[in-house]
Design a protein around this motif. Structure first.
Motif, PDB file in Angstrom:
ATOM      1  N   ASP A 297     -15.194  11.225 -11.240  1.00 39.27           N
ATOM      2  CA  ASP A 297     -15.415   9.754 -11.575  1.00 39.27           C
ATOM      3  C   ASP A 297     -14.091   9.129 -11.899  1.00 39.27           C
ATOM      4  O   ASP A 297     -14.143   7.803 -12.492  1.00 39.27           O
ATOM      5  N   TYR A 298     -12.915   9.717 -11.709  1.00 38.03           N
ATOM      6  CA  TYR A 298     -11.648   8.817 -12.022  1.00 38.03           C
ATOM      7  C   TYR A 298     -11.493   7.481 -11.470  1.00 38.03           C
ATOM      8  O   TYR A 298     -11.719   7.650 -10.108  1.00 38.03           O
ATOM      9  N   PHE A 299     -11.181   6.730 -11.981  1.00 39.72           N
ATOM     10  CA  PHE A 299     -11.076   5.348 -11.184  1.00 39.72           C
ATOM     11  C   PHE A 299     -10.269   4.366 -12.036  1.00 39.72           C
ATOM     12  O   PHE A 299      -9.988   4.458 -13.305  1.00 39.72           O
ATOM     13  N   LYS A 300      -9.225   3.559 -11.280  1.00 40.15           N
ATOM     14  CA  LYS A 300      -8.078   2.870 -11.964  1.00 40.15           C
ATOM     15  C   LYS A 300      -7.776   1.662 -11.058  1.00 40.15           C
ATOM     16  O   LYS A 300      -7.561   2.205  -9.709  1.00 40.15           O
ATOM     17  N   TRP A 301      -7.729   0.717 -11.319  1.00 42.57           N
ATOM     18  CA  TRP A 301      -7.230  -0.590 -10.300  1.00 42.57           C
ATOM     19  C   TRP A 301      -5.781  -0.223 -10.295  1.00 42.57           C
ATOM     20  O   TRP A 301      -5.083   0.097 -11.158  1.00 42.57           O
ATOM     21  N   ALA A 302      -5.309  -0.436  -9.007  1.00 44.64           N
ATOM     22  CA  ALA A 302      -3.938  -0.293  -8.533  1.00 44.64           C
ATOM     23  C   ALA A 302      -3.024  -1.315  -9.308  1.00 44.64           C
ATOM     24  O   ALA A 302      -1.812  -0.976  -9.835  1.00 44.64           O
ATOM     25  N   ASP A 303      -3.362  -2.522  -9.459  1.00 41.80           N
ATOM     26  CA  ASP A 303      -2.499  -3.323 -10.114  1.00 41.80           C
ATOM     27  C   ASP A 303      -2.604  -3.410 -11.712  1.00 41.80           C
ATOM     28  O   ASP A 303      -2.046  -3.978 -12.315  1.00 41.80           O
ATOM     29  N   ASP A 304      -3.078  -2.377 -12.130  1.00 34.45           N
ATOM     30  CA  ASP A 304      -3.187  -1.991 -13.765  1.00 34.45           C
ATOM     31  C   ASP A 304      -2.332  -0.733 -13.899  1.00 34.45           C
ATOM     32  O   ASP A 304      -2.170  -0.476 -15.240  1.00 34.45           O
ATOM     33  N   HIS A 305      -1.838  -0.043 -12.831  1.00 34.22           N
ATOM     34  CA  HIS A 305      -0.794   1.210 -12.819  1.00 34.22           C
ATOM     35  C   HIS A 305       0.392   0.517 -13.048  1.00 34.22           C
ATOM     36  O   HIS A 305       1.128  -0.054 -11.906  1.00 34.22           O
ATOM     37  N   ALA A 306       1.150   0.428 -14.095  1.00 27.47           N
ATOM     38  CA  ALA A 306       2.600  -0.095 -14.219  1.00 27.47           C
ATOM     39  C   ALA A 306       3.771   0.279 -13.264  1.00 27.47           C
ATOM     40  O   ALA A 306       4.211  -0.553 -12.728  1.00 27.47           O
ATOM     41  N   PRO A 307       3.987   1.697 -13.025  1.00 20.46           N
ATOM     42  CA  PRO A 307       4.937   2.010 -11.932  1.00 20.46           C
ATOM     43  C   PRO A 307       4.615   1.442 -10.508  1.00 20.46           C
ATOM     44  O   PRO A 307       5.847   0.863  -9.899  1.00 20.46           O
ATOM     45  N   ALA A 308       3.502   1.496  -9.938  1.00 19.60           N
ATOM     46  CA  ALA A 308       3.316   0.926  -8.726  1.00 19.60           C
ATOM     47  C   ALA A 308       3.405  -0.744  -8.619  1.00 19.60           C
ATOM     48  O   ALA A 308       4.136  -1.402  -8.005  1.00 19.60           O
ATOM     49  N   VAL A 309       2.958  -1.378  -9.860  1.00 18.35           N
ATOM     50  CA  VAL A 309       3.005  -2.851 -10.091  1.00 18.35           C
ATOM     51  C   VAL A 309       4.772  -3.360 -10.035  1.00 18.35           C
ATOM     52  O   VAL A 309       5.188  -4.243  -9.454  1.00 18.35           O
ATOM     53  N   ALA A 310       5.419  -2.403 -10.878  1.00 20.12           N
ATOM     54  CA  ALA A 310       6.655  -2.596 -11.024  1.00 20.12           C
ATOM     55  C   ALA A 310       7.667  -2.457  -9.605  1.00 20.12           C
ATOM     56  O   ALA A 310       8.708  -3.347  -9.374  1.00 20.12           O
ATOM     57  N   ALA A 311       7.278  -1.446  -8.941  1.00 20.88           N
ATOM     58  CA  ALA A 311       8.019  -1.270  -7.716  1.00 20.88           C
ATOM     59  C   ALA A 311       7.657  -2.446  -6.744  1.00 20.88           C
ATOM     60  O   ALA A 311       8.545  -3.001  -5.909  1.00 20.88           O
ATOM     61  N   ASN A 312       6.378  -2.775  -6.679  1.00 21.82           N
ATOM     62  CA  ASN A 312       6.078  -3.975  -5.714  1.00 21.82           C
ATOM     63  C   ASN A 312       6.822  -5.372  -6.391  1.00 21.82           C
ATOM     64  O   ASN A 312       7.033  -5.882  -5.430  1.00 21.82           O
ATOM     65  N   ALA A 313       6.820  -5.703  -7.709  1.00 21.62           N
ATOM     66  CA  ALA A 313       7.571  -6.722  -8.202  1.00 21.62           C
ATOM     67  C   ALA A 313       8.988  -6.653  -7.703  1.00 21.62           C
ATOM     68  O   ALA A 313       9.440  -7.651  -7.289  1.00 21.62           O
ATOM     69  N   ARG A 314       9.727  -5.501  -7.864  1.00 17.37           N
ATOM     70  CA  ARG A 314      11.085  -5.561  -7.392  1.00 17.37           C
ATOM     71  C   ARG A 314      11.382  -5.469  -5.999  1.00 17.37           C
ATOM     72  O   ARG A 314      12.359  -6.232  -5.611  1.00 17.37           O
ATOM     73  N   ALA A 315      10.485  -5.034  -5.032  1.00 18.88           N
ATOM     74  CA  ALA A 315      10.496  -5.236  -3.645  1.00 18.88           C
ATOM     75  C   ALA A 315      10.549  -6.779  -3.368  1.00 18.88           C
ATOM     76  O   ALA A 315      10.898  -7.341  -2.500  1.00 18.88           O
ATOM     77  N   ARG A 316       9.326  -7.358  -4.068  1.00 21.15           N
ATOM     78  CA  ARG A 316       9.120  -8.889  -3.619  1.00 21.15           C
ATOM     79  C   ARG A 316      10.308  -9.890  -4.199  1.00 21.15           C
ATOM     80  O   ARG A 316      10.696 -10.719  -3.745  1.00 21.15           O
ATOM     81  N   GLN A 317      11.239  -9.349  -5.311  1.00 21.65           N
ATOM     82  CA  GLN A 317      12.337  -9.916  -5.610  1.00 21.65           C
ATOM     83  C   GLN A 317      13.329  -9.874  -4.712  1.00 21.65           C
ATOM     84  O   GLN A 317      14.041 -11.143  -4.581  1.00 21.65           O
TER      85      GLN A 317
ATOM     86  N   ALA B 105       1.212   6.728  -7.054  1.00 22.08           N
ATOM     87  CA  ALA B 105      -0.087   6.867  -7.467  1.00 22.08           C
ATOM     88  C   ALA B 105      -0.074   7.787  -8.784  1.00 22.08           C
ATOM     89  O   ALA B 105       0.614   8.659  -8.950  1.00 22.08           O
ATOM     90  N   PRO B 106      -1.094   7.493  -9.532  1.00 18.18           N
ATOM     91  CA  PRO B 106      -1.191   8.211 -10.707  1.00 18.18           C
ATOM     92  C   PRO B 106      -1.846   9.573 -10.505  1.00 18.18           C
ATOM     93  O   PRO B 106      -2.485   9.766  -9.312  1.00 18.18           O
ATOM     94  N   ARG B 107      -1.857  10.466 -11.501  1.00 16.95           N
ATOM     95  CA  ARG B 107      -2.517  11.686 -11.394  1.00 16.95           C
ATOM     96  C   ARG B 107      -4.114  11.634 -12.072  1.00 16.95           C
ATOM     97  O   ARG B 107      -4.051  11.038 -13.100  1.00 16.95           O
ATOM     98  N   CYS B 108      -5.065  12.325 -11.451  1.00 20.45           N
ATOM     99  CA  CYS B 108      -6.272  12.179 -12.274  1.00 20.45           C
ATOM    100  C   CYS B 108      -6.127  13.097 -13.400  1.00 20.45           C
ATOM    101  O   CYS B 108      -5.433  14.571 -13.423  1.00 20.45           O
TER     102      CYS B 108
ATOM    103  N   ASP C 124       0.780  -1.106  -0.092  1.00 26.18           N
ATOM    104  CA  ASP C 124      -0.032   0.188  -0.008  1.00 26.18           C
ATOM    105  C   ASP C 124       0.786   1.355  -0.051  1.00 26.18           C
ATOM    106  O   ASP C 124       0.423   2.353  -0.728  1.00 26.18           O
ATOM    107  N   GLY C 125       2.004   1.230   0.696  1.00 25.67           N
ATOM    108  CA  GLY C 125       2.968   2.430   0.720  1.00 25.67           C
ATOM    109  C   GLY C 125       3.362   2.668  -0.716  1.00 25.67           C
ATOM    110  O   GLY C 125       3.523   3.767  -1.205  1.00 25.67           O
ATOM    111  N   ARG C 126       3.803   1.531  -1.404  1.00 33.54           N
ATOM    112  CA  ARG C 126       4.374   1.910  -2.590  1.00 33.54           C
ATOM    113  C   ARG C 126       3.277   2.186  -3.560  1.00 33.54           C
ATOM    114  O   ARG C 126       3.542   2.955  -4.648  1.00 33.54           O
ATOM    115  N   TYR C 127       2.121   1.783  -3.533  1.00 28.16           N
ATOM    116  CA  TYR C 127       0.900   2.300  -4.265  1.00 28.16           C
ATOM    117  C   TYR C 127       0.421   3.762  -3.997  1.00 28.16           C
ATOM    118  O   TYR C 127       0.290   4.323  -5.053  1.00 28.16           O
ATOM    119  N   ARG C 128       0.613   4.042  -2.688  1.00 31.43           N
ATOM    120  CA  ARG C 128       0.594   5.735  -2.650  1.00 31.43           C
ATOM    121  C   ARG C 128       1.560   6.339  -3.031  1.00 31.43           C
ATOM    122  O   ARG C 128       1.321   7.546  -3.995  1.00 31.43           O
TER     123      ARG C 128
END
Length: 124
Positions: free
Chosen positions: A61-81, A25-28, A18-22
């Motif tokens: 009405d801006y909405f986006k799934w966090a796991d569809d946002h590439a920078p956050a997903v990449a940061a989480n993947a690097r941390a998990r590695q 985070a993308p901009r509206c 969640d910290g990395r998702y924050r």
């Protein structure tokens, strides 16, 4: 997953997902403000506890799934590695235990029953 020995730690490694998702985070696009991250609370959907972004401006009405946002997903993947499997299991268990500390006795008993455990926490 094994930790990569050649991976250099980053300043984001000590954050949870969640910290990395924050941080990433993308901009509206309509308001140019950083979106806030929330999680699905409805248990009846298949998306329970899934993180998503919404605009902070009321009525937007801006909405986006966090796991569809590439920078956050990449940061989480690097941390998990970089994290060993045992460390990951410990972190997830600690997070689950912290959540259980907030449960009432009735909710704890229901959780034990749902998981098929006896009150002594031994597998049936």
């Amino acid at each position: 997953a094994k930790a990569r020995k050649d991976a250099k730690p980053t300043r984001y490694d000590d954050l949870d997902d969640d910290g990395r998702y924050r941080i990433f985070a993308p901009r509206c696009p309509a308001h140019a403000v950083t979106a806030k991250v929330l999680r699905v609370k409805k248990k009846s959907t298949g998306n329970f506890d899934r993180p998503f972004y919404v605009c902070q401006e009321p009525g937007c009405d801006y909405f986006k799934w966090a796991d569809d946002h590439a920078p956050a997903v990449a940061a989480n993947a690097r941390a998990r590695q970089r994290e060993t499997e045992a460390a990951w299991r410990d972190r997830v268990a600690d997070k689950r235990n912290d959540a259980r500390k907030r449960l009432t006795l009735t909710e704890l008993r229901a959780d034990v029953d749902r998981r098929g455990l006896d009150p002594a926490l031994k597998a049936k």
